[in-house]
Each structure stands twice: as C-alpha cells, then as structure tokens.
Design a protein around this motif. Sequence first.
Motif, PDB file in Angstrom:
ATOM      1  N   GLU A   1      -6.040   0.833  -4.957  1.00  0.00           N
ATOM      2  CA  GLU A   1      -6.332   1.543  -5.884  1.00  0.00           C
ATOM      3  C   GLU A   1      -5.561   3.167  -5.553  1.00  0.00           C
ATOM      4  O   GLU A   1      -5.926   3.718  -6.687  1.00  0.00           O
ATOM      5  CB  GLU A   1      -8.049   1.396  -4.946  1.00  0.00           C
TER       6      GLU A   1
ATOM      7  N   GLU B   1       0.928  -0.569   0.162  1.00  0.00           N
ATOM      8  CA  GLU B   1      -0.154  -0.263  -0.417  1.00  0.00           C
ATOM      9  C   GLU B   1       1.386   1.215   0.355  1.00  0.00           C
ATOM     10  O   GLU B   1       0.766   2.135  -0.724  1.00  0.00           O
ATOM     11  CB  GLU B   1      -0.709   0.023   1.325  1.00  0.00           C
TER      12      GLU B   1
ATOM     13  N   GLU C   1      -9.037  -5.676  -8.492  1.00  0.00           N
ATOM     14  CA  GLU C   1      -8.373  -5.128  -9.701  1.00  0.00           C
ATOM     15  C   GLU C   1      -9.341  -3.617  -9.656  1.00  0.00           C
ATOM     16  O   GLU C   1     -10.322  -4.143  -9.939  1.00  0.00           O
ATOM     17  CB  GLU C   1      -7.797  -4.781 -10.909  1.00  0.00           C
ATOM     18  N   PRO C   2      -8.676  -2.723  -8.411  1.00  0.00           N
ATOM     19  CA  PRO C   2     -10.106  -1.185  -8.963  1.00  0.00           C
ATOM     20  C   PRO C   2     -10.469  -0.986  -9.943  1.00  0.00           C
ATOM     21  O   PRO C   2      -9.699  -1.057 -10.984  1.00  0.00           O
ATOM     22  CB  PRO C   2      -9.320  -0.423  -8.604  1.00  0.00           C
ATOM     23  N   GLU C   3     -11.744  -0.350 -10.337  1.00  0.00           N
ATOM     24  CA  GLU C   3     -11.896  -0.021 -11.868  1.00  0.00           C
ATOM     25  C   GLU C   3     -11.375   1.114 -12.737  1.00  0.00           C
ATOM     26  O   GLU C   3     -10.921   1.056 -13.494  1.00  0.00           O
ATOM     27  CB  GLU C   3     -14.104   0.122 -11.200  1.00  0.00           C
ATOM     28  N   ARG C   4     -10.715   1.997 -11.104  1.00  0.00           N
ATOM     29  CA  ARG C   4     -10.013   2.983 -11.528  1.00  0.00           C
ATOM     30  C   ARG C   4      -8.633   2.231 -12.381  1.00  0.00           C
ATOM     31  O   ARG C   4      -8.448   3.155 -13.589  1.00  0.00           O
ATOM     32  CB  ARG C   4      -9.405   3.375 -10.553  1.00  0.00           C
ATOM     33  N   CYS C   5      -8.385   0.935 -12.289  1.00  0.00           N
ATOM     34  CA  CYS C   5      -7.104   0.580 -13.584  1.00  0.00           C
ATOM     35  C   CYS C   5      -7.248   0.919 -14.434  1.00  0.00           C
ATOM     36  O   CYS C   5      -6.738   1.296 -14.978  1.00  0.00           O
ATOM     37  CB  CYS C   5      -6.748  -0.539 -12.652  1.00  0.00           C
TER      38      CYS C   5
ATOM     39  N   CYS D   1      -3.293   2.666  -8.673  1.00  0.00           N
ATOM     40  CA  CYS D   1      -4.301   3.629  -9.533  1.00  0.00           C
ATOM     41  C   CYS D   1      -4.376   4.794  -9.539  1.00  0.00           C
ATOM     42  O   CYS D   1      -4.776   5.373 -10.564  1.00  0.00           O
ATOM     43  CB  CYS D   1      -5.511   2.639 -10.271  1.00  0.00           C
ATOM     44  N   ALA D   2      -4.645   5.154  -8.772  1.00  0.00           N
ATOM     45  CA  ALA D   2      -4.799   6.722  -8.078  1.00  0.00           C
ATOM     46  C   ALA D   2      -3.479   7.467  -8.484  1.00  0.00           C
ATOM     47  O   ALA D   2      -3.847   9.259  -8.415  1.00  0.00           O
ATOM     48  CB  ALA D   2      -5.291   7.098  -7.462  1.00  0.00           C
TER      49      ALA D   2
ATOM     50  N   HIS E   1      -4.928  -8.131  -3.603  1.00  0.00           N
ATOM     51  CA  HIS E   1      -5.605  -7.147  -4.510  1.00  0.00           C
ATOM     52  C   HIS E   1      -4.265  -5.566  -5.129  1.00  0.00           C
ATOM     53  O   HIS E   1      -3.442  -5.760  -4.072  1.00  0.00           O
ATOM     54  CB  HIS E   1      -6.971  -6.675  -3.821  1.00  0.00           C
TER      55      HIS E   1
END
Length: 400
Positions: free
Chosen positions: A330, A306, A351-355, A333-334, A327
């Motif tokens: 996030e 993280e 994976e987060p949608e942001r990726c 990717c931000a 995972h």
Amino acid sequence: MPPYIYTQNSTQPTPIHTHTFHFHPEAHTTMTAAAVSPVLAFAVLFLCSAAQLISGCPVPLPHQTADNNPRLQRAYSALQALKHAITDDPRNLTSNWCGPDVCAYYGVFCAAALDDPCSRAVAGLDLNHGDIAGTFPDELGLLTDIAVLHLNSNRFAGTLPETLPKLSLLHELDVSNNRLSGGFPQHILCLPNVKYVDIRFNNLCGPVPPAIFDKNIDALFINNNHFEFELPENLGNSPASVIVLANLGKLSGCIPPSIGKMAGTLNELVILNSGVKSCIPQEIGQLRELTVLDLSFNELQGTLPESMAGLRSLEQLDVAHNELSGHIPEAICALPRLANFTYSFNYFCGEPERCAALRRNDDRQNCIAGRPDQRPADQCLAFLHRPPVHCDPHGCFAHY
C-alpha cells in the motif's frame, strides 16, 4: 545540468530548453527531424565563453578565419575531412562548407577559446537530423576545442574515430540514431570532461565495459543496440541522473544492491525489454530522488519490496510484463507524487484500494480477485504451484 525528461507512449523528441527524451517499450523506430536548436548555441556559449566572461579580451575580437587563426585552421582541416567522408547530404547542410571562414559553416558554432579569450575556436558542431550518410574521419580529432558534438539522426556508418580521446573538452556526445557498428566505443572512457553520452539506436554489439559506470557522466543512453553484458556490481558507482538500458540484446546478472548508492543523484532509471532475470533489490527504495522507474518487459520475479515506500519523488513506475507476484504494498500507491503505476501482465494477487485512486494505474492480466480483465484461473493456479522464489542479498533469485 538540466533535467532529462522521460515520457511514455511517444518516440518523438520535443525541442524545449532541456534535453527531452521520449520512449516506448516497443519502440525501435527512428527519431523525427527537428531544426538545429538554439539550446546548442546557448550551451556552447556557456561552456566555451567562460574565459571571455571572466577575464575578457582587452580588445574586440577581429574577424578570424582559418587564414589567421591556427585553431580555426585545424578545425578547417577536420571539417573538410568530414565533408569529404560524407557520401550523401540530401538537405545540403554542408553545401556552404567552403573557404576559410569556418565559423560561418552551417551547424558550426564558434566562441572564445577557454585558454585564450582573444582567440576564436570551434566550440560546437550540430548536424542533427540531417539524414547525412558517411563515415567519421580521424581528422575529427583536430577539433580539440569542441564542447558539443551532436550528429544524431543521420546515416553515419562504421565506428567513432580512434582520435576521439583528443577531444579533451568534449562535454556532450550525441551520435544516436545512426548506423554505427562494432563494439562499444571504448574511446568514450578516455574523454575526461564528457557528461552526456548518447549512442542509442545504432547497431553496436558486444559487452559494455563496467568502467563506464565509474565515469563522471550525468546522462547515459545506450539503449536500442545489440549489447550483451552482465549488470555489473559497480552500477551504483555512477553519478548519473539518467541511465537508459532498454531494448538491448541481453542483460544478464541481477540488479545489484549497489544501486542504493545512487540515492542522491539518480532521477530516471529505465531497464526495459532487455531480458533481465532478477529480483528487485531492497536497496532500490533508497533512491529518494528517482522520478521515473521502468523495469517492464523483463523476467523479474519475487515481490515488490516494501522499501519502495522510500521513493518519495517517484512519478512514474512501470513493472509490467514480468513475473512478479504477491500483494502490492500500500505504501507504494501512497507515494505523494506517483501519478502513473503500471503493473499489468504479472501474477499479483492483491492490491490496495488506494491504487485505484491513482490518476493512471493498470492492473490488467494479474490474479487479483474481483478485478476485471485478469488472467484465467488456471494460469494463476499453475503459477501458485511453482517453486517459491527467494531473493538473496545480491538481488538474485534461487529456487528452493
């Protein structure tokens, strides 16, 4: 120092007004030829005309040659020895290396001497991309005024000369893409002013001395050799902006926590395709100036920490072809500048949608439900049944 730019999916350099490097995880090819760059002349004039700019010579410099200048006489001896050690010069780059006017030789750059602005000296030698075959004579140690030595993309064999430490003003050493052999050139450790070291694409082997990471070097390229050594604890002592340890024989040990000490200086770190078995230490998130991080094609395990949310300057991140899992955080990717995130061929399960909104991201061959081109279910299940990986404070992993 100018920035060193790492660009994926190419093996060819582009002559611009910075040192530009292009890399590919599977590249073992040589670099293509380019003309002698005006950047070298600028660098030589900047480094070696400082005395003339500050104090100035009270009279215009007369035309100086080896006949009337002892510095140029020593340079003449060195350059003639190098010419005689050349066995093949297909482009005839040294064809005009005759007579005492060494400043007129092709690839030789002269400037006012640092300690005597009224005396001319050989400040740079550039025979890059000449396809020249030969060896390096000991007489190169006579070039005591040289600041830039560029001899890449030739066929020089053997080793660097024992007299290399006599080049006390040497700032840039580039002997990449040759046929040098033997161990790591220990003489480099004795160069007091060298900032740029490029010995990649040779046949060098054996260990790399940890002391190289204590040296005040700005850029270190040792990739595409056969070095085998353990990542040292003092890796983080290096003040370098660029370190490339890729396509080596074998890197053992773990990525040390000391890497966090490079927070204010490191721009590009490339440790790919070298067999590293390690976790990614939490301290990597301290590298706030890092723009490129490539750890692909190794045997990394564990999760992405993280703490990587702290990589606020990161533009390219590649951890593909490892054994990472869990995972994707996030926060990675931000990251505000992240444009290319490659994490294919691992065992990530989420994976987060942001990726997906990144300009370039590659999540193939993982275990992410609902995503195309993932690993077969039996591979993912078998990986989940492995003993869990725990990372210790030293960046290593152990099975419990």
